[in-house]
Design an enzyme around this catalytic site. Structure first.
Site, PDB file in Angstrom:
ATOM      1  N   ASN A 147      11.922   5.999  -5.344  1.00  0.00           N
ATOM      2  CA  ASN A 147      11.465   6.423  -4.557  1.00  0.00           C
ATOM      3  C   ASN A 147      11.573   6.192  -3.121  1.00  0.00           C
ATOM      4  OD1 ASN A 147      10.537   3.628  -3.579  1.00  0.00           O
ATOM      5  ND2 ASN A 147       9.032   3.639  -4.318  1.00  0.00           N
ATOM      6  N   ARG A 285       5.653  -1.785   5.547  1.00  0.00           N
ATOM      7  CA  ARG A 285       5.001  -2.558   5.030  1.00  0.00           C
ATOM      8  C   ARG A 285       3.825  -3.296   5.997  1.00  0.00           C
ATOM      9  NH1 ARG A 285       6.045  -1.625   1.081  1.00  0.00           N
ATOM     10  NH2 ARG A 285       7.261  -3.410  -0.387  1.00  0.00           N
ATOM     11  N   GLN A 314      -3.401  -5.643   0.438  1.00  0.00           N
ATOM     12  CA  GLN A 314      -3.456  -4.243  -0.401  1.00  0.00           C
ATOM     13  C   GLN A 314      -4.267  -4.385  -1.457  1.00  0.00           C
ATOM     14  OE1 GLN A 314      -0.609  -1.541   1.479  1.00  0.00           O
ATOM     15  NE2 GLN A 314      -0.608  -2.055  -0.766  1.00  0.00           N
ATOM     16  N   HIS A 333      -1.766   3.626  -0.647  1.00  0.00           N
ATOM     17  CA  HIS A 333      -0.082   3.535  -0.943  1.00  0.00           C
ATOM     18  C   HIS A 333       0.830   3.893  -1.105  1.00  0.00           C
ATOM     19  CE1 HIS A 333       3.130   0.472  -0.493  1.00  0.00           C
ATOM     20  NE2 HIS A 333       3.994   1.146  -0.525  1.00  0.00           N
TER      21      HIS A 333
END
Ligand code: NDP
Length: 386
Positions: A147, A285, A314, A333
């Protein structure tokens, strides 16, 4: 036979499967560095389907159950009564995505007596305590490059959104207004700005390549310099460290991994050395930034904008101050979980599982730890830093 514990984000609130906006996804031949796409023996999904939510199951159920394995899928991952904690003690394999990470702390790893491999369906395995995984000889693997370009595209989108102040302008339209002066009062051009990239790995380098045509002056820092022909091609100014970098830029894009060196790096002290009105986009992050220092810098005007898609923890709680701080362009995210990315990391996860069950070597580029030590990509990215 193995028990596979798969932690995925919840299904869309209006139902599964969703109505897809397009009938297909673009075909990619290979990654920019020549690395081949995932090569599983087969997949049981149509690329472009929602695979990363609970009902999508990463397309793994038929494959696993036909081989006699047990698959448990859940999004319930927090706290001692969660499905994840209850199922962990006899799981052989744990899989989760960084977007909805199943945190494998030392305490949880101590309970996971049978665990042999933790797979990150995506990139970035900092939700696993790698030192503890090494102590227990647990293999950690992720789907490198699956990704990366999507994250770079998200970065470029958010840089432009912040600098041009896109989101408040869109809000004016939604609210039925036409207030041009309000829309223009914080709107700038990216052209002519100094843009700094913190860490020019796969994503950082793709961001450099994508931003160069905007007529910006590009700066970067990394542990190692890029080849001189690359520096020349993009007119890159190298800085020895982030302290030197941030003083000379208008926009900072953060693309370093979360390690002990980078945790909390974007703090009050560092932010105070930036140009007033600088922008930061951080899809690396959340914990690389000091949460409250970012809020203070936006409130004081030291930062003109902050965006990214990574938070800590998260999912971010409803009262996370980044949801309501001024001039932000945060998303949940999402940058690495577009439908094409899902197809690649689901296929990569299947490839890793096929190799693991067959006792074959997992590709070195996917490996983070193996046999009690850092291996493959992990030996380069994480060794000595956690
Ligand atoms: P890479 O490993 O390709 O690149 C990371 C770069 O950071 C490397 O060039 C590395 O240096 C450099 N680096 C590491 N530590 C430091 C440091 N202390 N100071 C300066 N440079 C440093 O990773 P990717 O580009 O693929 O991904 C980067 C990060 O992005 C991931 O770690 C992950 O946390 C995040 N990510 C986020 C996603 C999302 O959905 N938002 C999806 C994918 C990744 P070198 O190798 O030269 O030593």
């Amino acid at each position: 036979m193995a028990k596979v514990l798969l932690v995925l984000y919840p299904d869309p609130i209006d139902g599964f499967p969703p109505d897809y906006a397009r009938d297909s996804i673009p075909v990619i031949e290979h990654y920019p560095n020549g690395q081949t796409l995932p090569t599983p023996e087969a997949v049981d999904f149509v690329p472009g389907e929602m695979l990363g939510s609970v009902s999508g199951e990463l397309g793994l159920r038929t494959f696993l159950e036909n081989a006699g394995h047990t698959l448990v899928v859940t999004s319930d991952k927090e706290g001692p009564d969660s499905v994840f904690e209850r199922e962990l003690p006899d799981a052989d394999v744990v899989i989760s995505q960084p977007f909805w990470p199943a945190y494998l702390t030392p305490e949880r790893l101590a309970k996971a007596e049978k665990l042999q491999i933790a797979i990150t369906a995506g990139i970035g395995s900092d939700h696993v305590d790698l030192a503890a995984a090494n102590q227990k000889g647990i293999t950690v693997a992720e789907v490198t490059y699956s990704n990366s370009i999507g994250v770079a595209e998200h970065t470029v989108m958010q840089v432009l959104a912040l600098v041009r102040d896109y989101l408040p302008q869109h809000r004016i339209v939604l609210d039925g207004g036409w207030n041009i002066a309000d829309a223009a009062k914080r709107s700038y051009d990216l052209e002519g700005m100094d843009v700094g990239v913190f860490a020019a790995g796969r994503i950082g380098r793709a961001v450099i390549e994508r931003l160069a045509p905007f007529g910006v002056r590009l700066h970067y820092t990394d542990r190692f310099r890029l080849p001189s022909d690359v520096e020349e091609k993009y007119g890159l100014t190298f800085h020895d460290d982030i302290r030197s970098l941030v003083k000379e830029i208008d926009v900072l894009a953060v693309h370093a991994p979360l390690t002990d060196d980078t945790r909390g790096l974007l703090n009050d002290e560092l932010l105070a050395t930036m140009r007033r009105g600088a922008y930061i986009v951080n899809p690396a992050r959340g914990a690389i930034a000091d949460r409250d220092a970012i809020v203070r810098a936006l409130q004081s005007g030291q930062l003109a904008g902050y965006a990214g898609d990574v938070w800590f923890p998260q999912p971010a709680p409803a009262d996370h101050p980044w949801r309501t701080m001024p001039h932000h362009g945060m998303t949940p995210h999402t940058s690495g979980t577009s439908l094409p990315s899902q197809a690649r990391y689901a296929a990569g996860t299947r490839e890793i599982l096929e190799d693991f069950f067959a006792g074959r070597d997992i590709r070195p580029e996917y490996l983070i730890t193996k046999g009690g030590g850092y291996a493959g990509t992990g030996a380069h990215s994480y060794a000595g830093k956690k």
